[in-house]
Scaffold this active site. Structure first.
Site, PDB file in Angstrom:
ATOM      1  N   TYR A 154       0.836  -1.213   0.000  1.00 54.50           N
ATOM      2  CA  TYR A 154       0.000   0.000   0.000  1.00 54.50           C
ATOM      3  C   TYR A 154       0.872   1.266   0.000  1.00 54.50           C
ATOM      4  O   TYR A 154       0.601   2.219  -0.732  1.00 54.50           O
ATOM      5  CB  TYR A 154      -0.899  -0.058   1.230  1.00 54.50           C
ATOM      6  CG  TYR A 154      -1.922   1.034   1.382  1.00 54.50           C
ATOM      7  CD1 TYR A 154      -3.135   0.981   0.688  1.00 54.50           C
ATOM      8  CD2 TYR A 154      -1.709   2.106   2.249  1.00 54.50           C
ATOM      9  CE1 TYR A 154      -4.094   1.973   0.862  1.00 54.50           C
ATOM     10  CE2 TYR A 154      -2.662   3.094   2.423  1.00 54.50           C
ATOM     11  CZ  TYR A 154      -3.853   3.022   1.726  1.00 54.50           C
ATOM     12  OH  TYR A 154      -4.805   4.007   1.907  1.00 54.50           O
ATOM     13  N   LYS A 158       0.837   4.060  -2.861  1.00 52.64           N
ATOM     14  CA  LYS A 158       0.452   5.440  -2.560  1.00 52.64           C
ATOM     15  C   LYS A 158       1.589   6.423  -2.853  1.00 52.64           C
ATOM     16  O   LYS A 158       1.340   7.600  -3.157  1.00 52.64           O
ATOM     17  CB  LYS A 158      -0.015   5.550  -1.108  1.00 52.64           C
ATOM     18  CG  LYS A 158      -1.356   4.853  -0.842  1.00 52.64           C
ATOM     19  CD  LYS A 158      -2.436   5.287  -1.801  1.00 52.64           C
ATOM     20  CE  LYS A 158      -3.844   4.962  -1.309  1.00 52.64           C
ATOM     21  NZ  LYS A 158      -4.867   5.280  -2.335  1.00 52.64           N
TER      22      LYS A 158
HETATM   23  P1  NAP Z   1     -13.300   2.033   1.701  1.00 56.02           P
HETATM   24  O1  NAP Z   1     -14.312   2.466   2.697  1.00 56.02           O
HETATM   25  O2  NAP Z   1     -12.742   0.658   1.791  1.00 56.02           O
HETATM   26  O3  NAP Z   1     -13.919   2.279   0.243  1.00 56.02           O
HETATM   27  C1  NAP Z   1     -13.195   1.947  -0.909  1.00 56.02           C
HETATM   28  C2  NAP Z   1     -14.172   1.677  -2.037  1.00 56.02           C
HETATM   29  O4  NAP Z   1     -13.400   1.312  -3.194  1.00 56.02           O
HETATM   30  C3  NAP Z   1     -15.109   0.488  -1.727  1.00 56.02           C
HETATM   31  O5  NAP Z   1     -16.448   0.836  -2.013  1.00 56.02           O
HETATM   32  C4  NAP Z   1     -14.579  -0.589  -2.651  1.00 56.02           C
HETATM   33  O6  NAP Z   1     -15.567  -1.491  -3.141  1.00 56.02           O
HETATM   34  C5  NAP Z   1     -14.045   0.228  -3.828  1.00 56.02           C
HETATM   35  N1  NAP Z   1     -13.175  -0.565  -4.657  1.00 56.02           N
HETATM   36  C6  NAP Z   1     -12.238  -1.461  -4.270  1.00 56.02           C
HETATM   37  N2  NAP Z   1     -11.660  -2.045  -5.336  1.00 56.02           N
HETATM   38  C7  NAP Z   1     -12.257  -1.518  -6.423  1.00 56.02           C
HETATM   39  C8  NAP Z   1     -12.105  -1.731  -7.817  1.00 56.02           C
HETATM   40  N3  NAP Z   1     -11.222  -2.615  -8.304  1.00 56.02           N
HETATM   41  N4  NAP Z   1     -12.893  -1.029  -8.659  1.00 56.02           N
HETATM   42  C9  NAP Z   1     -13.802  -0.138  -8.203  1.00 56.02           C
HETATM   43  N5  NAP Z   1     -13.985   0.110  -6.886  1.00 56.02           N
HETATM   44  C10 NAP Z   1     -13.230  -0.573  -6.016  1.00 56.02           C
HETATM   45  O7  NAP Z   1     -12.040   3.016   1.699  1.00 56.02           O
HETATM   46  P2  NAP Z   1     -11.873   4.567   2.116  1.00 56.02           P
HETATM   47  O8  NAP Z   1     -11.330   4.595   3.485  1.00 56.02           O
HETATM   48  O9  NAP Z   1     -13.085   5.341   1.778  1.00 56.02           O
HETATM   49  O10 NAP Z   1     -10.661   4.968   1.148  1.00 56.02           O
HETATM   50  C11 NAP Z   1     -10.840   5.661  -0.092  1.00 56.02           C
HETATM   51  C12 NAP Z   1      -9.466   6.004  -0.652  1.00 56.02           C
HETATM   52  O11 NAP Z   1      -8.757   6.814   0.276  1.00 56.02           O
HETATM   53  C13 NAP Z   1      -8.578   4.792  -0.913  1.00 56.02           C
HETATM   54  O12 NAP Z   1      -7.790   5.003  -2.066  1.00 56.02           O
HETATM   55  C14 NAP Z   1      -7.703   4.744   0.318  1.00 56.02           C
HETATM   56  O13 NAP Z   1      -6.508   4.058   0.063  1.00 56.02           O
HETATM   57  C15 NAP Z   1      -7.508   6.210   0.586  1.00 56.02           C
HETATM   58  N6  NAP Z   1      -7.135   6.527   1.971  1.00 56.02           N
HETATM   59  C16 NAP Z   1      -7.974   6.240   3.012  1.00 56.02           C
HETATM   60  C17 NAP Z   1      -7.579   6.560   4.321  1.00 56.02           C
HETATM   61  C18 NAP Z   1      -8.448   6.290   5.515  1.00 56.02           C
HETATM   62  O14 NAP Z   1      -7.997   6.566   6.660  1.00 56.02           O
HETATM   63  N7  NAP Z   1      -9.675   5.787   5.372  1.00 56.02           N
HETATM   64  C19 NAP Z   1      -6.337   7.157   4.534  1.00 56.02           C
HETATM   65  C20 NAP Z   1      -5.512   7.413   3.464  1.00 56.02           C
HETATM   66  C21 NAP Z   1      -5.930   7.111   2.175  1.00 56.02           C
HETATM   67  P3  NAP Z   1     -15.884  -2.887  -2.378  1.00 56.02           P
HETATM   68  O15 NAP Z   1     -16.533  -2.499  -1.117  1.00 56.02           O
HETATM   69  O16 NAP Z   1     -16.818  -3.591  -3.299  1.00 56.02           O
HETATM   70  O17 NAP Z   1     -14.573  -3.562  -2.178  1.00 56.02           O
END
Ligand code: NAP
Length: 253
Positions: A154, A158
């Site tokens: 990851y 990133k």
């Molecule tokens: P999340 O709640 O897990 O949501 C991610 C979404 O992406 C889910 O709906 C998932 O679908 C979808 N997804 C996964 N694989 C996919 C694919 N191949 N094609 C299309 N959609 C896909 O994550 P989040 O926390 O909102 O994170 C959103 C972004 O922010 C990510 O890039 C993450 O790395 C980044 N981020 C998050 C945090 C944090 O603290 N939350 C911090 C830094 C960066 P499914 O449910 O069907 O798998």
């Protein structure tokens, strides 16, 4: 605003979490929004919220790591909403493990969604941006780009997103297209619930432990990221490009 002049945005991974927050915010800002995620039916509640608030949106099922799926999805957006000129590459997964236990499949899966996914979506959408001489690309990086125990895959993805973003800024700038990355810190979503579970902690204990390290003394919410996206994709942000904005309640870089 008429459908002809309304900006069209694609937000990937928008069925929940940060992506759903971003989709709702861009719709509230006046854009038509393609709510894209793996499962089209999972996108429908977000679309319904947007429509209930008077906005325009469509649910699109697509796998961002699959070229054909991405091409078909972007063509559908152009046909149903209009030429997309705003793209938020947000879809993401985690497959955390210490390096010695990390499988090749877990490495490839993370690279596939974050890096290949951002590449495929951007490649498919950039032609509409270049034609319109306007575009806004926002890629989701992470504070993990700076390195994080248990996240070799990851963190590499990133960090890769940051180099990808800066290169897009160089290549597409003369077509009115900006590209920026947002590197969130701890945001409360299902992804961070999964992290707490992996560490064998209750979410509340995990949350409190992290808050103790965050200068603004609170956790982040999807709305914090949506607010930053809203600025970066706005008409007035055309001179901001190739940047990485850490949205982490303090300096992380
Ligand atoms: P999340 O709640 O897990 O949501 C991610 C979404 O992406 C889910 O709906 C998932 O679908 C979808 N997804 C996964 N694989 C996919 C694919 N191949 N094609 C299309 N959609 C896909 O994550 P989040 O926390 O909102 O994170 C959103 C972004 O922010 C990510 O890039 C993450 O790395 C980044 N981020 C998050 C945090 C944090 O603290 N939350 C911090 C830094 C960066 P499914 O449910 O069907 O798998």
């Amino acid at each position: 605003m008429s459908n002809e002049t309304q900006r069209v945005a694609i937000v990937t991974g928008a069925a929940r979490g940060i992506g759903a927050g971003v989709a709702r915010r861009l719709a509230a800002d006046g854009m038509a929004v393609a709510v894209l995620d793996l499962d089209e039916s999972a996108c429908k509640p977000v679309v319904a919220d947007i429509e209930a608030a008077g906005g325009r949106a469509v649910a699109i099922g697509a796998d961002v790591s699959d070229e054909q799926s991405v091409t078909a999805a972007v063509e559908r957006v152009a046909a149903e909403l209009g030429a997309p000129t705003v793209l938020v590459n947000n879809a993401g997964i985690i497959r955390d493990n210490m390096l010695y236990k990390m499988t090749v499949d877990d490495w490839d899966a993370v690279m596939g969604v974050h890096l290949r996914g951002a590449f495929l979506c951007t490649k498919a959408v950039q032609k509409y941006m270049v034609e319109q001489n306007f575009g806004r690309i926002v890629n989701l990086s992470s504070t993990s780009a700076l390195g994080n125990r248990g996240q070799a895959n990851y963190a590499a993805a990133k960090a890769g997103i940051q180099g990808f973003t800066k290169t897009l800024a160089f290549e597409l700038g003369k077509f009115g297209v900006t590209a920026n990355a947002i590197a969130p810190g701890f945001i409360e979503t299902e992804m961070t619930h999964a992290t707490a579970e992996r560490l064998g902690m209750s979410f509340e204990d995990f949350r409190q432990a992290l808050i103790a390290t965050i200068p603004v003394a609170r956790s982040g919410k999807p709305e914090d990221i949506a607010h930053t996206v809203s600025f970066l994709v706005s008409e007035g942000a055309g001179f901001v490009s190739g940047q990485v904005i850490y949205v982490a309640g303090g300096p992380k870089n």
